[in-house]
Each structure stands twice: as structure tokens, then as C-alpha cells.
Scaffold this active site. Structure first.
Site, short mmCIF file in Angstrom:
data_model
loop_
_atom_site.label_atom_id
_atom_site.label_comp_id
_atom_site.label_asym_id
_atom_site.label_seq_id
_atom_site.Cartn_x
_atom_site.Cartn_y
_atom_site.Cartn_z
N PHE A 281 0.87 -1.18 0.00
CA PHE A 281 0.00 0.00 0.00
C PHE A 281 0.90 1.23 0.00
CE2 PHE A 281 -1.96 3.64 1.83
CZ PHE A 281 -3.32 3.58 1.58
N GLU A 282 0.78 2.04 -1.02
CA GLU A 282 1.48 3.31 -1.07
C GLU A 282 0.59 4.34 -1.77
OE1 GLU A 282 6.24 2.39 -1.54
OE2 GLU A 282 5.02 2.37 -3.35
N ILE A 283 0.48 5.51 -1.19
CA ILE A 283 -0.03 6.68 -1.90
C ILE A 283 1.12 7.67 -1.85
CG2 ILE A 283 -1.75 8.51 -1.99
CD1 ILE A 283 -3.68 6.72 -0.49
#
Length: 382
Positions: A281-283
Site C-alpha cells: 500500500f502506497e499513496i
């Protein structure tokens, strides 16, 4: 033929013409006057099970297609997947659409080292009204480079597999880690964008998200966002921090003051505590990875060969890069985004759980378990 008969035929011709025009232009009229419907009225049977008849339009709620907000960031979802991941991809995208993107309609980019099959493209594209693109990863960005000593690399894999190190014997996993560390952001399909949200197959999004996290990143000058942080397996990165310290010694001018070093190290950088943001998960801001500092760092690591001689993951590499090359305030914990990637999950607590209508169990939350690094992130702001 007398005049009266001609008039009768003319009237019949007009009636038949009107019937056909109405049949094509008015769906309800066409259905009502179809031969099958007339037969059903006479015989009392349609000749097929009732469930095969579509639900009449009158039962549907009339809603217009959701229009995306007027103000949006220049952002995209990035999904690295194989054709065999289709069911897992469908699950993840469907949840993303239902929880968030049906309202915001950000585009998707799918990347694969092999061409996507038409069945994959068709099934995924049906899930969203947003733009969807499918890209092929260049061979030189994916496969083990010729500079790697395969004898040495093979011996390292055998040793890790013997010692039950997770993915220790896998070359494809190493290819993926190296690609995500230093190449995904260089793909042609991502060049137009500034922000991305990384999504993986078979993950869960627990909560409705009614605000735009990309705009939050943009307006508050954030460059990296996460939901789960934890310790890396020491056996996979025995020399990663030594290489990092050597890079820092040679490139001190690239490292800003006020960074997040204290998340990575308890002694000012002498040793690595193995904390990292879980990068499935990366933003994040693509310009972080496009920067001179990060690209020099990745190239330095790549020359060491640790992606293949050890099993350096993109999670610690990204985490070290984000922590070293940005201010600590630019790294954001998305506390209100409920997320699970087996075997860990972040479940929002209290008001955030209520507001997001989250369906995860609040008691099943990794945030402050012994193997979590969130307390170290919190301590940076104490």
C-alpha cells in the site's frame, strides 16, 4: 382494384409502418407487441424459466452516472499483476471502486512483464467507468541484469531457501522487488502523472473513503503515505544499511535536515532498526522517486547487486528513500483507510471507524502490535 380497396391497403401499410417504427424506437411497445409476448398471452407460457426475463426498468432507481469532482489531483492507480492474478485483481478493484473510486474516477494503469490477455483486459475494464490502460514492462526493467554473477546469486538463493527465508529461493520475487524499487515510475504510462496509489491483488479495503487522499497529499505537500509499518526480516537485508551509510557518506548534500531518520535508526544512523512502511500500500508522489537523490541512491544499491545476492525488498528501499530524502512531516499515516494484505491489517479506530462505515473488527488491528513500527513513526512528532 377499386378505390375503396386501395384506401384500405394504404391504411394497412401506414399502420404496419408505424408498428415497426414504434417497435424499434420504443422498447416497452416492442416488448408488448412481440410475437413471443403475444404467444405468452395466448398460451400463458413464455417457453423459458421466469428468471431469464430481465427485471423491468420500472424497478430500477434512476440515477445519473456519477461525475468526478471538478478539482482532482493528477493521479493514477498502479497495479502490477500477471494474467493469473485476474480473480485477485477483480476483487481489489471492485472494492476500490465501491469504497472510493466510483465517486472520484481516477484512472488505472496495469503493468505486467508479459502481455495482458484480452480476457483480463475485458473483465477488469468492466469494473470501472474510469480510464484503464495496460502496459508491458520493458525487459531490461524486469529481468536479472547481466552484471549479476549468477553463480553467486544462485548460491545465495539456495542458502536462503535452506534456511526457510520467505521468497528466499525466488528469482521472480527479486525481479519484482528491483522493478518496484527503481523502475516502475519510469514506465511510459506513468510519465503523465504526479501521484499514484499502489494496489495489489487480493487485498481488502474496509472503509468508505469520502475525501480525496491525492488532494490531501497535494495540498499539504505530502510525498509518501502508508497504512502498515513493520520490521523487515534481517536475513533478507544483511548489508543494505552498510550500503546506505556508504551512500550517505558520499552524498551528504542530498540529505535534508529534518528528515525521518529517527524512524529508521535509534542511534542517529549508525544502525538500522529494520522499520519500513509496507509498500504493497502506497499513496505517494512520483516525483520523490524521480528525484536526483533517490535515483542516485537506487543506482548505488543496484550496482551492489543486493537485490539478487541477498533479497533486498522494495519496502525497505522505498522506506529508506522516503525517510532520508523528505521531511518527516511529508510522510503521512492514513489512519482512516482500512486495509488488509495478508497477514496484517490496519483497522481504523473509534470515530474514524464509524465515519468510514468500516467492516473490519476494531480489535483486529496491527497498529501497536509488537511487530509494528507505528510507535516509532508517532515518536518522531512527540
Amino acid at each position: 382494384m377499386n378505390a375503396q380497396m386501395r384506401y384500405v391497403l394504404l391504411v394497412l401499410a401506414v399502420i404496419v409502418s408505424l408498428h415497426y417504427m414504434l417497435s424499434f424506437s420504443n422498447e416497452k411497445y416492442g416488448n408488448a407487441t412481440s410475437f413471443s409476448n403475444i404467444k405468452e398471452k395466448i398460451t400463458g407460457s413464455s417457453g423459458k424459466p421466469p428468471y431469464m426475463e430481465p427485471v423491468p426498468e420500472e424497478y430500477y432507481i434512476k440515477t445519473n452516472k456519477t461525475e468526478p469532482p471538478a478539482r482532482r489531483a493528477n493521479a493514477v492507480f498502479v497495479i502490477l499483476a500477471r494474467n493469473s492474478d485476474l480473480n485477485g485483481v477483480v476483487s481489489s478493484v471492485k472494492q476500490m471502486e465501491d469504497r472510493f473510486n466510483k465517486k472520484f474516477q481516477y484512472p488505472y494503469v496495469f503493468l505486467n512483464e508479459n502481455p495482458f490477455e484480452e480476457s483480463f483486459k475485458k473483465r477488469v475494464s468492466k469494473l470501472t467507468d474510469a480510464k484503464v490502460e495496460f502496459g508491458l514492462i520493458p525487459r531490461e526493467h524486469w529481468f536479472q541484469p547481466d552484471s549479476i554473477d549468477e553463480v553467486r546469486a544462485s548460491a545465495a538463493r539456495e542458502d536462503m531457501a535452506k534456511n526457510n527465508v520467505i521468497y528466499g529461493g525466488s528469482v521472480p520475487y527479486r525481479n519484482m522487488c528491483r522493478f518496484n524499487s527503481g523502475f516502475f515510475y519510469k514506465h511510459e504510462l506513468l510519465k503523465p502523472y504526479k501521484y499514484y496509489w499502489r494496489v495489489e491483488p487480493d487485498v481488502k479495503f474496509f472503509c468508505d473513503l469520502d475525501y480525496d487522499p491525492f488532494l490531501l497529499m497535494q495540498d499539504q505537500n505530502k510525498v509518501y503515505g502508508f497504512t502498515v509499518s513493520l520490521y523487515e526480516y534481517e536475513a533478507t537485508i544483511p548489508t543494505l544499511w552498510d550500503a546506505t551509510k556508504e551512500f550517505m557518506d558520499k552524498n551528504a548534500e542530498l540529505i535534508p535536515t529534518g528528515n525521518a531518520m529517527s524512524f529508521l535508526s535509534d542511534d542517529g544512523g549508525m544502525t538500522y532498526n529494520r522499520c519500513h512502511f509496507w509498500s504493497n500500500f502506497e499513496i505517494a508522489d512520483l516525483d520523490l522517486w524521480r528525484s536526483e537523490a533517490y535515483n542516485k541512491y537506487f543506482d548505488f544499491l543496484d550496482e551492489r547487486g543486493g537485490f539478487y545476492y541477498e533479497r533486498w525488498g522494495d519496502a525497505p528501499v522505498h522506506s529508506i528513500g522516503a525517510a532520508l530524502f523528505s521531511k518527516k512531516e511529508q510522510i503521512h499515516f492514513f489512519n482512516d483507510i482500512g486495509y488488509r494484505h495478508e497477514p496484517f491489517q490496519h483497522c481504523p479506530q473509534g470515530e474514524a471507524h464509524t465515519r468510514g462505515k468500516c467492516w473490519c473488527d476494531e480489535s483486529q488491528n496491527f497498529d501497536y502490535e509488537w511487530y509494528s513500527c507505528l510507535k516509532r513513526y508517532d515518536a518522531m512528532f512527540a
